[in-house]
Design a protein around this motif. Structure first.
Motif, PDB file in Angstrom:
ATOM      1  N   VAL A 124      -9.847 -10.980   2.280  1.00 47.50           N
ATOM      2  CA  VAL A 124      -9.661  -9.557   1.971  1.00 47.50           C
ATOM      3  C   VAL A 124      -8.835  -8.908   3.079  1.00 47.50           C
ATOM      4  CG1 VAL A 124     -10.786  -7.344   1.574  1.00 47.50           C
ATOM      5  CG2 VAL A 124     -11.837  -9.443   0.711  1.00 47.50           C
ATOM      6  N   ILE A 125      -7.724  -8.278   2.696  1.00 43.33           N
ATOM      7  CA  ILE A 125      -6.811  -7.652   3.650  1.00 43.33           C
ATOM      8  C   ILE A 125      -6.812  -6.135   3.433  1.00 43.33           C
ATOM      9  CG2 ILE A 125      -4.445  -7.536   4.508  1.00 43.33           C
ATOM     10  CD1 ILE A 125      -5.729 -10.242   4.936  1.00 43.33           C
ATOM     11  N   PRO A 126      -7.153  -5.349   4.456  1.00 39.21           N
ATOM     12  CA  PRO A 126      -7.114  -3.889   4.298  1.00 39.21           C
ATOM     13  C   PRO A 126      -5.680  -3.366   4.299  1.00 39.21           C
ATOM     14  CG  PRO A 126      -7.686  -4.465   6.549  1.00 39.21           C
ATOM     15  CD  PRO A 126      -7.641  -5.761   5.783  1.00 39.21           C
ATOM     16  N   ILE A 127      -5.437  -2.294   3.581  1.00 40.20           N
ATOM     17  CA  ILE A 127      -4.118  -1.667   3.541  1.00 40.20           C
ATOM     18  C   ILE A 127      -3.844  -0.973   4.874  1.00 40.20           C
ATOM     19  CG2 ILE A 127      -2.667  -0.003   2.317  1.00 40.20           C
ATOM     20  CD1 ILE A 127      -3.492  -2.543   0.745  1.00 40.20           C
ATOM     21  N   MET A 128      -2.618  -1.086   5.354  1.00 43.05           N
ATOM     22  CA  MET A 128      -2.258  -0.540   6.656  1.00 43.05           C
ATOM     23  C   MET A 128      -2.300   0.993   6.698  1.00 43.05           C
ATOM     24  SD  MET A 128       1.310  -1.073   8.791  1.00 43.05           S
ATOM     25  CE  MET A 128       1.181  -2.861   8.591  1.00 43.05           C
ATOM     26  N   PHE A 129      -1.613   1.643   5.737  1.00 49.80           N
ATOM     27  CA  PHE A 129      -1.522   3.108   5.739  1.00 49.80           C
ATOM     28  C   PHE A 129      -2.493   3.695   4.714  1.00 49.80           C
ATOM     29  CE2 PHE A 129       3.024   1.900   6.775  1.00 49.80           C
ATOM     30  CZ  PHE A 129       2.889   2.137   8.130  1.00 49.80           C
ATOM     31  N   THR A 130      -3.386   4.524   5.192  1.00 48.18           N
ATOM     32  CA  THR A 130      -4.361   5.159   4.299  1.00 48.18           C
ATOM     33  C   THR A 130      -4.096   6.654   4.142  1.00 48.18           C
ATOM     34  OG1 THR A 130      -5.873   5.523   6.183  1.00 48.18           O
ATOM     35  CG2 THR A 130      -6.142   3.483   4.910  1.00 48.18           C
ATOM     36  N   ASP A 131      -3.006   7.140   4.746  1.00 47.20           N
ATOM     37  CA  ASP A 131      -2.704   8.567   4.720  1.00 47.20           C
ATOM     38  C   ASP A 131      -1.339   8.847   4.082  1.00 47.20           C
ATOM     39  OD1 ASP A 131      -1.286   7.319   6.717  1.00 47.20           O
ATOM     40  OD2 ASP A 131      -1.400   8.993   8.135  1.00 47.20           O
ATOM     41  N   VAL A 132      -0.979   8.069   3.085  1.00 49.50           N
ATOM     42  CA  VAL A 132       0.322   8.222   2.439  1.00 49.50           C
ATOM     43  C   VAL A 132       0.314   9.458   1.542  1.00 49.50           C
ATOM     44  CG1 VAL A 132       2.042   7.117   0.970  1.00 49.50           C
ATOM     45  CG2 VAL A 132       0.613   5.731   2.489  1.00 49.50           C
ATOM     46  N   ASP A 133       1.400  10.215   1.589  1.00 52.32           N
ATOM     47  CA  ASP A 133       1.538  11.384   0.720  1.00 52.32           C
ATOM     48  C   ASP A 133       1.327  10.968  -0.738  1.00 52.32           C
ATOM     49  OD1 ASP A 133       2.919  14.279   0.343  1.00 52.32           O
ATOM     50  OD2 ASP A 133       3.712  12.883  -1.154  1.00 52.32           O
ATOM     51  N   ALA A 134       0.633  11.803  -1.509  1.00 53.33           N
ATOM     52  CA  ALA A 134       0.262  11.452  -2.880  1.00 53.33           C
ATOM     53  C   ALA A 134       1.481  11.166  -3.758  1.00 53.33           C
ATOM     54  CB  ALA A 134      -0.576  12.571  -3.495  1.00 53.33           C
ATOM     55  N   LYS A 135       2.523  11.962  -3.632  1.00 58.86           N
ATOM     56  CA  LYS A 135       3.728  11.751  -4.447  1.00 58.86           C
ATOM     57  C   LYS A 135       4.432  10.449  -4.059  1.00 58.86           C
ATOM     58  CE  LYS A 135       4.755  16.594  -5.496  1.00 58.86           C
ATOM     59  NZ  LYS A 135       5.754  17.692  -5.374  1.00 58.86           N
ATOM     60  N   ALA A 136       4.465  10.174  -2.764  1.00 57.87           N
ATOM     61  CA  ALA A 136       5.084   8.933  -2.295  1.00 57.87           C
ATOM     62  C   ALA A 136       4.267   7.729  -2.766  1.00 57.87           C
ATOM     63  CB  ALA A 136       5.193   8.938  -0.781  1.00 57.87           C
ATOM     64  N   ALA A 137       2.949   7.855  -2.714  1.00 55.79           N
ATOM     65  CA  ALA A 137       2.074   6.759  -3.149  1.00 55.79           C
ATOM     66  C   ALA A 137       2.270   6.468  -4.636  1.00 55.79           C
ATOM     67  CB  ALA A 137       0.623   7.109  -2.866  1.00 55.79           C
ATOM     68  N   THR A 138       2.439   7.525  -5.426  1.00 55.35           N
ATOM     69  CA  THR A 138       2.682   7.350  -6.866  1.00 55.35           C
ATOM     70  C   THR A 138       4.007   6.646  -7.109  1.00 55.35           C
ATOM     71  OG1 THR A 138       1.385   9.319  -7.432  1.00 55.35           O
ATOM     72  CG2 THR A 138       2.988   8.554  -9.061  1.00 55.35           C
ATOM     73  N   ALA A 139       5.028   7.019  -6.335  1.00 59.88           N
ATOM     74  CA  ALA A 139       6.346   6.398  -6.475  1.00 59.88           C
ATOM     75  C   ALA A 139       6.302   4.918  -6.098  1.00 59.88           C
ATOM     76  CB  ALA A 139       7.365   7.134  -5.614  1.00 59.88           C
ATOM     77  N   ILE A 140       5.565   4.588  -5.032  1.00 58.23           N
ATOM     78  CA  ILE A 140       5.443   3.197  -4.606  1.00 58.23           C
ATOM     79  C   ILE A 140       4.661   2.388  -5.638  1.00 58.23           C
ATOM     80  CG2 ILE A 140       4.390   1.683  -2.870  1.00 58.23           C
ATOM     81  CD1 ILE A 140       5.137   3.857  -0.793  1.00 58.23           C
ATOM     82  N   LYS A 141       3.640   3.013  -6.233  1.00 58.72           N
ATOM     83  CA  LYS A 141       2.876   2.332  -7.283  1.00 58.72           C
ATOM     84  C   LYS A 141       3.786   1.950  -8.450  1.00 58.72           C
ATOM     85  CE  LYS A 141      -1.073   2.787 -10.421  1.00 58.72           C
ATOM     86  NZ  LYS A 141      -0.289   2.414 -11.608  1.00 58.72           N
ATOM     87  N   LYS A 142       4.729   2.820  -8.800  1.00 56.77           N
ATOM     88  CA  LYS A 142       5.649   2.514  -9.891  1.00 56.77           C
ATOM     89  C   LYS A 142       6.509   1.296  -9.549  1.00 56.77           C
ATOM     90  CE  LYS A 142       6.102   7.085 -12.023  1.00 56.77           C
ATOM     91  NZ  LYS A 142       7.051   8.185 -12.373  1.00 56.77           N
ATOM     92  N   ILE A 143       6.951   1.233  -8.297  1.00 55.99           N
ATOM     93  CA  ILE A 143       7.752   0.083  -7.853  1.00 55.99           C
ATOM     94  C   ILE A 143       6.940  -1.198  -7.996  1.00 55.99           C
ATOM     95  CG2 ILE A 143       8.896  -0.980  -5.870  1.00 55.99           C
ATOM     96  CD1 ILE A 143       9.461   1.873  -4.845  1.00 55.99           C
ATOM     97  N   VAL A 144       5.678  -1.141  -7.564  1.00 49.44           N
ATOM     98  CA  VAL A 144       4.800  -2.304  -7.670  1.00 49.44           C
ATOM     99  C   VAL A 144       4.566  -2.669  -9.136  1.00 49.44           C
ATOM    100  CG1 VAL A 144       2.508  -3.234  -7.159  1.00 49.44           C
ATOM    101  CG2 VAL A 144       3.678  -1.805  -5.466  1.00 49.44           C
ATOM    102  N   ASP A 145       4.368  -1.663  -9.978  1.00 45.04           N
ATOM    103  CA  ASP A 145       4.124  -1.918 -11.400  1.00 45.04           C
ATOM    104  C   ASP A 145       5.304  -2.632 -12.055  1.00 45.04           C
ATOM    105  OD1 ASP A 145       1.590  -0.821 -11.350  1.00 45.04           O
ATOM    106  OD2 ASP A 145       2.214   1.135 -12.125  1.00 45.04           O
ATOM    107  N   TYR A 146       6.519  -2.239 -11.688  1.00 46.15           N
ATOM    108  CA  TYR A 146       7.699  -2.902 -12.262  1.00 46.15           C
ATOM    109  C   TYR A 146       7.834  -4.326 -11.727  1.00 46.15           C
ATOM    110  CZ  TYR A 146       9.127   1.541 -14.305  1.00 46.15           C
ATOM    111  OH  TYR A 146       9.177   2.686 -15.044  1.00 46.15           O
ATOM    112  N   TYR A 147       7.463  -4.524 -10.472  1.00 46.91           N
ATOM    113  CA  TYR A 147       7.428  -5.885  -9.926  1.00 46.91           C
ATOM    114  C   TYR A 147       6.466  -6.744 -10.743  1.00 46.91           C
ATOM    115  CZ  TYR A 147       5.855  -9.735  -6.972  1.00 46.91           C
ATOM    116  OH  TYR A 147       5.492 -10.982  -6.515  1.00 46.91           O
ATOM    117  N   LEU A 148       5.297  -6.199 -11.055  1.00 47.39           N
ATOM    118  CA  LEU A 148       4.305  -6.941 -11.829  1.00 47.39           C
ATOM    119  C   LEU A 148       4.809  -7.210 -13.248  1.00 47.39           C
ATOM    120  CD1 LEU A 148       1.057  -5.109 -10.628  1.00 47.39           C
ATOM    121  CD2 LEU A 148       1.877  -7.381  -9.935  1.00 47.39           C
TER     122      LEU A 148
END
Length: 210
Positions: A53-77
């Motif tokens: 189990v690996i903890p995520i490095m950044f836990t204080d990411v701006d909500a809009k930025a986090a949503t944008a990064i999630k989309k990038i991950v979703d397209y990778y998947l």
């Protein structure tokens, strides 16, 4: 082209090539049997090993930025699942969408340290997404770029997460001379994007990001 260098994570980027033989009809079954044997031995050795189990490095990411990064991950998947299904056309669709999603991330929402991490992965992700998006009829070429894309995506997910539990999986056979190749998955079940239906269960989970 300039590629992202990963000092802590050295994964192979050379293409897997099949053995050539003067008697192809005899060599291919023998090679397939050997490949299956190696895979079964690897699976038996790792069957009972739980992923770290690996903890995520950044836990204080701006909500809009986090949503944008999630989309990038979703397209990778989406690309990963398409390749596991031997569907180059669907992988190309995911590659094009991923490239667009990367460009839409407002990096001003990231802290200086967060931006540096994203910048270190951006070029590689965009280049590989572009190649995958333009080669819907060349699945093996897409898989080559997916291997290097996965290295950059690993760093991105380790830093920012993916909005869900993400598994880091490893295939010992693809790029075998370099120690195999890795990919990320949203499911615990192994579905190998490098071999598709030929060897769909080849691999094991090494880590899990939560």
């Amino acid at each position: 082209m300039k590629r992202v260098m990963f000092s802590l994570f050295a994964f192979g980027t050379v293409l897997f090539t099949a053995c050539n033989s003067n008697n192809k009809r005899e060599a291919e079954p023998a090679a397939a049997d050997s490949l299956k044997k190696d895979t079964m031995q690897h699976a038996a050795a790792t069957e009972d090993k739980a992923p770290t189990v690996i903890p995520i490095m950044f836990t204080d990411v701006d909500a809009k930025a986090a949503t944008a990064i999630k989309k990038i991950v979703d397209y990778y998947l989406q690309i990963k699942n398409a390749l596991a299904n031997d569907n180059g056309s669907e992988a190309a669709t995911g590659g094009k969408a991923m490239n667009e999603a990367i460009g839409k991330l407002d990096k001003s929402l990231l802290t200086a340290v967060q931006k540096k991490v994203f910048d270190n992965t951006e070029e590689s992700l965009k280049e590989d997404a572009e190649h995958i998006g333009k080669n819907g009829d060349k699945v093996e070429h897409q898989r080559e770029h997916f291997a290097t894309m996965s290295e950059a995506m690993y760093l991105l997910v380790k830093a920012f997460g993916g909005g869900k539990t993400i598994y880091h999986d490893h295939c010992p056979m693809y790029n075998q001379s370099q120690g195999g190749a890795m990919w990320l998955s949203e499911t615990k079940e192994i579905r190998n994007p490098y071999y598709g239906n030929k060897m769909i269960t080849c691999g094991s989970s090494e880590e899990v990001f939560k």
